[in-house]
Motif scaffolding. Structure first.
Motif, PDB file in Angstrom:
ATOM      1  N   VAL A 215       0.831  -1.238  -0.058  1.00  0.00           N
ATOM      2  CA  VAL A 215      -0.025   0.025  -0.178  1.00  0.00           C
ATOM      3  C   VAL A 215       0.843   1.272  -0.095  1.00  0.00           C
ATOM      4  CG1 VAL A 215      -1.524   1.347   1.347  1.00  0.00           C
ATOM      5  CG2 VAL A 215      -2.301  -0.960   1.119  1.00  0.00           C
ATOM      6  N   GLU A 216       1.849   1.185   0.674  1.00  0.00           N
ATOM      7  CA  GLU A 216       2.988   2.521   0.772  1.00  0.00           C
ATOM      8  C   GLU A 216       3.563   2.728  -0.653  1.00  0.00           C
ATOM      9  OE1 GLU A 216       5.475   1.325   3.943  1.00  0.00           O
ATOM     10  OE2 GLU A 216       4.250   2.183   5.549  1.00  0.00           O
ATOM     11  N   ARG A 217       3.971   1.488  -1.045  1.00  0.00           N
ATOM     12  CA  ARG A 217       4.372   1.770  -2.545  1.00  0.00           C
ATOM     13  C   ARG A 217       3.189   2.247  -3.666  1.00  0.00           C
ATOM     14  NH1 ARG A 217       7.851  -3.437  -4.407  1.00  0.00           N
ATOM     15  NH2 ARG A 217       9.542  -3.337  -2.763  1.00  0.00           N
ATOM     16  N   LEU A 218       1.986   1.639  -3.467  1.00  0.00           N
ATOM     17  CA  LEU A 218       0.965   2.322  -4.321  1.00  0.00           C
ATOM     18  C   LEU A 218       0.608   3.862  -4.042  1.00  0.00           C
ATOM     19  CD1 LEU A 218      -1.551  -0.474  -4.213  1.00  0.00           C
ATOM     20  CD2 LEU A 218      -0.253   0.183  -6.005  1.00  0.00           C
ATOM     21  N   PHE A 219       0.891   4.204  -2.769  1.00  0.00           N
ATOM     22  CA  PHE A 219       0.547   5.439  -2.265  1.00  0.00           C
ATOM     23  C   PHE A 219       1.419   6.300  -3.029  1.00  0.00           C
ATOM     24  CE2 PHE A 219       1.504   9.268   0.308  1.00  0.00           C
ATOM     25  CZ  PHE A 219       0.403  10.021   0.164  1.00  0.00           C
ATOM     26  N   PHE A 220       2.761   6.181  -3.136  1.00  0.00           N
ATOM     27  CA  PHE A 220       3.699   6.979  -3.737  1.00  0.00           C
ATOM     28  C   PHE A 220       3.527   7.012  -5.211  1.00  0.00           C
ATOM     29  CE2 PHE A 220       6.319   6.035   0.303  1.00  0.00           C
ATOM     30  CZ  PHE A 220       6.477   7.446   0.688  1.00  0.00           C
ATOM     31  N   ARG A 221       3.013   5.879  -5.717  1.00  0.00           N
ATOM     32  CA  ARG A 221       2.647   5.861  -7.220  1.00  0.00           C
ATOM     33  C   ARG A 221       1.312   6.605  -7.393  1.00  0.00           C
ATOM     34  NH1 ARG A 221       1.831   6.110 -11.636  1.00  0.00           N
ATOM     35  NH2 ARG A 221       1.835   4.656 -13.416  1.00  0.00           N
ATOM     36  N   PHE A 222       0.507   6.719  -6.669  1.00  0.00           N
ATOM     37  CA  PHE A 222      -0.697   7.253  -6.838  1.00  0.00           C
ATOM     38  C   PHE A 222      -1.120   8.019  -5.812  1.00  0.00           C
ATOM     39  CE2 PHE A 222      -1.360   3.171  -8.984  1.00  0.00           C
ATOM     40  CZ  PHE A 222      -1.443   3.562 -10.370  1.00  0.00           C
ATOM     41  N   GLY A 228      -5.219   8.580  -3.716  1.00  0.00           N
ATOM     42  CA  GLY A 228      -4.108   8.764  -2.788  1.00  0.00           C
ATOM     43  C   GLY A 228      -4.559   8.883  -1.445  1.00  0.00           C
ATOM     44  N   GLU A 229      -5.953   9.658  -1.051  1.00  0.00           N
ATOM     45  CA  GLU A 229      -6.261   9.587   0.278  1.00  0.00           C
ATOM     46  C   GLU A 229      -6.816   8.354   0.650  1.00  0.00           C
ATOM     47  OE1 GLU A 229      -9.485  12.439  -0.189  1.00  0.00           O
ATOM     48  OE2 GLU A 229      -8.223  14.407  -0.698  1.00  0.00           O
ATOM     49  N   ARG A 230      -7.219   7.510  -0.091  1.00  0.00           N
ATOM     50  CA  ARG A 230      -7.802   6.245   0.416  1.00  0.00           C
ATOM     51  C   ARG A 230      -6.699   5.287   0.762  1.00  0.00           C
ATOM     52  NH1 ARG A 230     -11.789   4.354  -4.198  1.00  0.00           N
ATOM     53  NH2 ARG A 230     -12.317   2.781  -2.729  1.00  0.00           N
ATOM     54  N   LEU A 231      -5.617   5.239  -0.037  1.00  0.00           N
ATOM     55  CA  LEU A 231      -4.670   4.573   0.118  1.00  0.00           C
ATOM     56  C   LEU A 231      -3.781   5.167   1.354  1.00  0.00           C
ATOM     57  CD1 LEU A 231      -2.896   4.494  -3.377  1.00  0.00           C
ATOM     58  CD2 LEU A 231      -3.769   2.460  -2.098  1.00  0.00           C
ATOM     59  N   SER A 232      -3.799   6.187   1.478  1.00  0.00           N
ATOM     60  CA  SER A 232      -3.354   6.700   2.868  1.00  0.00           C
ATOM     61  C   SER A 232      -4.144   6.294   3.987  1.00  0.00           C
ATOM     62  CB  SER A 232      -3.089   8.178   2.853  1.00  0.00           C
ATOM     63  OG  SER A 232      -2.616   8.851   4.207  1.00  0.00           O
ATOM     64  N   LEU A 233      -5.157   6.334   3.872  1.00  0.00           N
ATOM     65  CA  LEU A 233      -6.172   5.884   5.208  1.00  0.00           C
ATOM     66  C   LEU A 233      -6.076   4.334   5.305  1.00  0.00           C
ATOM     67  CD1 LEU A 233      -8.142   6.452   7.382  1.00  0.00           C
ATOM     68  CD2 LEU A 233      -9.895   5.791   5.508  1.00  0.00           C
ATOM     69  N   VAL A 234      -5.761   3.572   4.434  1.00  0.00           N
ATOM     70  CA  VAL A 234      -5.512   2.099   4.621  1.00  0.00           C
ATOM     71  C   VAL A 234      -4.153   1.808   5.237  1.00  0.00           C
ATOM     72  CG1 VAL A 234      -5.115  -0.122   3.227  1.00  0.00           C
ATOM     73  CG2 VAL A 234      -7.129   1.455   2.724  1.00  0.00           C
ATOM     74  N   ALA A 235      -3.217   2.590   4.715  1.00  0.00           N
ATOM     75  CA  ALA A 235      -1.916   2.563   5.377  1.00  0.00           C
ATOM     76  C   ALA A 235      -2.002   2.662   6.920  1.00  0.00           C
ATOM     77  CB  ALA A 235      -0.873   3.456   4.548  1.00  0.00           C
ATOM     78  N   GLN A 236      -2.628   3.853   7.274  1.00  0.00           N
ATOM     79  CA  GLN A 236      -2.812   4.264   8.607  1.00  0.00           C
ATOM     80  C   GLN A 236      -3.464   3.208   9.414  1.00  0.00           C
ATOM     81  OE1 GLN A 236      -4.415   8.445   9.046  1.00  0.00           O
ATOM     82  NE2 GLN A 236      -3.758   8.884   6.927  1.00  0.00           N
ATOM     83  N   CYS A 237      -4.598   2.403   8.968  1.00  0.00           N
ATOM     84  CA  CYS A 237      -5.201   1.476   9.548  1.00  0.00           C
ATOM     85  C   CYS A 237      -4.185   0.187   9.816  1.00  0.00           C
ATOM     86  CB  CYS A 237      -6.409   1.115   8.872  1.00  0.00           C
ATOM     87  SG  CYS A 237      -7.822   2.219   8.789  1.00  0.00           S
TER      88      CYS A 237
END
Length: 261
Positions: A215-222, A228-237
């Motif tokens: 997910v962190e890799r995907l966040f840096f990609r998108f 990006g907001e949704r990926l950041s939330l998943v990473a935080q959880c």
């Protein structure tokens, strides 16, 4: 994408071929309070390959409860799936259709026939990954799990596609959100009204340290926009679960297939 479309078409053709011996001998009878003789005649007279969504949706929703027998449902099943891949068909969702398939005696069908059905659902899942089908990913994953489709290879393929494909990344985050973005550990019952079998398959894949890294890799990609907001939330959880010692490992994705960013 073209390969996914061709695989989907081939799987539907195989399903049509599998059920060619199930043609009803006459109009499919239904409860007289729920199904009019005119409806039954109209459905019988139309070629199943061109049956309209309204008629197919109404029949499939009532199939084996107030309209028709398992053999009748088998006959129309290819058209049901064919239409559902491209549009909303009545009140149907894929989990309902999977339940109807089970009610039609799926467990007793020859293994070769069960594999044809599973292959169609797996092909539709892959079609969804590339944005070629407008269906809810969680609903589709639930139906796959109910029918015994092995979700792990599909999820691994999804994870790899997501690195280079925003449409696949949207599907990935939708499925990840369904199991990690809620309070506490994964539930043991049905998640958000979905099948418990689907939740177990999704939780085993997404609720893990390898998923956090991915997910962190995907966040840096998108990183831009809503994705990006949704990926950041998943990473935080996932990070919160890891800090609490509640993030188990799952088999990591093959590193040689995943580029670094």
């Amino acid at each position: 994408m073209d390969g996914d479309v061709q695989a989907w078409k081939a799987s539907i053709a195989a399903l049509y071929a599998m059920t060619r011996g199930d043609r009803p001998l006459g109009p499919v009878e239904g409860c007289p309070c729920c199904v009019s003789p005119g409806e039954a005649r109209a459905l019988h007279q139309v070629a199943r390959e061109s049956a309209p969504a309204e008629a197919i949706g109404r029949f499939a929703f009532k199939a084996m409860t107030t309209w028709g027998e398992p053999r009748d449902f088998r006959w129309f099943l290819p058209r049901v799936l064919e239409l559902m891949a491209i549009e909303q068909v009545g009140a149907l969702c894929f989990e309902i259709v999977a339940g109807k398939i089970l009610s039609a005696g799926f467990a007793a069908w020859p293994e070769s026939e069960r594999e044809v059905v599973r292959a169609a659902f797996a092909a539709l899942f892959r079609l969804r990954l590339g944005g070629g089908a407008s269906v809810e990913a969680i609903d589709l994953a639930a139906s796959c799990a109910l029918l015994g489709v092995d979700l792990r290879p599909l999820l691994e393929e999804l994870a790899l596609r997501a690195l280079d494909d925003a449409a696949a990344a949207e599907v990935y985050v939708e499925l990840a959100e369904s199991v990690v973005c809620r309070q506490g550990a994964p539930a043991t019952g049905a998640a958000h009204g979905r099948a418990a079998t689907a939740e177990a398959a999704l939780s085993g894949f997404f609720w893990s340290e390898p998923t956090l890294a991915h997910v962190e890799r995907l966040f840096f990609r998108f990183s831009d926009g809503r994705l990006g907001e949704r990926l950041s939330l998943v990473a935080q959880c996932l990070e919160l679960a890891g800090d609490a010692g509640g993030l188990p490992g799952a088999g990591p994705l093959p590193n040689h297939d995943i580029p670094s960013w």
